[in-house]
Design a protein around this motif. Structure first.
Motif: not given
Length: 262
Positions: A84-89, A125-128, A182-183, A206-208
């Motif tokens: 998850l940490a690598q997923l973009a916002p 911080l953002s995204g994953g 983040i949904p 919900w991510l990427a």
């Protein structure tokens, strides 16, 4: 991962009542139902209806004095592990319409009350990366306590008490994720290794461009959870909703890992 599921419910009803059951595993691309059977012991007709988002199935029953149900299934879960940490916002203005409702507060996920906390606690911080930080914070901040089931509050109560059961962990994570744009939705799942063995609540973020299952309690991982239902909070994913009064006689939920397929 192949899992066997065995559920037994036995409730008494002082007066006739309608009951909405939600205990069947959902048929989805990443979880294949090899076999299943649901037997509801009732003299009244049973009616099936679709679950939230068309995921899973609810079942209406009419209880008169006693209602018993047995559900058994074998499920193959084929869900890749995602970092998850690598997923973009994804900016909220670009979210698909079906996810927008999961940005908004709900009865047990009062996300609007956490916006200041999220902005301050997780600045930069953002995204994953933000999602992982939220999961880690919830897991570290809360104590798993069965006594907390009596609180029956939402994410705000859990945040204040710093303890809860799986639904409380899910509510707080979902509320924080929504506050972070983040949904997020609550998910009823079956999972091996849950202690005590029971119906389990997790979350999906919900991510990427996809939903990702996470269990903030740390008792289950995404690769071996079986979705039953999804929704805004526990109101939508309850295994049993009783329109009347009932008393528990017996309830067991057993989920076992089976030998891997050759």
């Amino acid at each position: 991962m192949r899992l066997s599921i065995d559920v037994h419910l036995d409730y008494a009803f002082p007066e006739p009542a309608d009951v909405l059951l939600q205990i069947e595993a959902a048929a989805l691309p990443d979880q294949r139902i090899e076999s299943e059977s649901l037997v509801i012991y009732s003299d009244n007709p049973i009616r099936a209806v679709a679950g939230e988002e068309g995921i899973g199935q609810r079942c209406w029953a009419r209880a008169d004095q006693r209602l018993m149900a047995d559900y058994r299934a074998v499920i193959t879960v084929e869900r890749p592990v995602v970092n998850l940490a690598q997923l973009a916002p994804t900016p909220v203005r670009l979210l698909p319409p079906e996810t927008v409702g999961y940005l908004l507060p709900s009865r047990y996920c009062e996300s609007d009350r956490f916006e200041h906390f999220v902005r301050r606690q997780f600045a930069g911080l953002s995204g994953g990366a933000l999602a992982v930080a939220l999961i880690d914070w919830v897991r570290g901040a809360l104590e798993y306590s069965s006594a907390a089931t009596q609180l029956r509050g939402g994410a705000l109560t859990t945040f204040a008490e710093r303890r809860g059961v799986c639904r409380d962990y899910a509510h707080l994570l979902v509320a924080l994720a929504r506050a972070a744009e983040i949904p997020a939705r609550c998910v009823a799942v079956y999972a091996p290794g849950v202690d005590p063995p029971d119906f389990h609540a997790a979350a999906e973020l919900w991510l990427a461009g996809a939903w990702h299952l996470v269990d903030a309690t740390g008792m289950a991982n995404s690769a071996d959870m079986v979705r039953v239902a999804v929704g805004r909070d526990a109101t939508d994913i309850a295994f049993m909703t009783i329109f009347g009064t009932a008393f528990l006689f017996a309830q067991t939920v057993v989920v076992r890992r089976l030998d891997a397929q050759s």
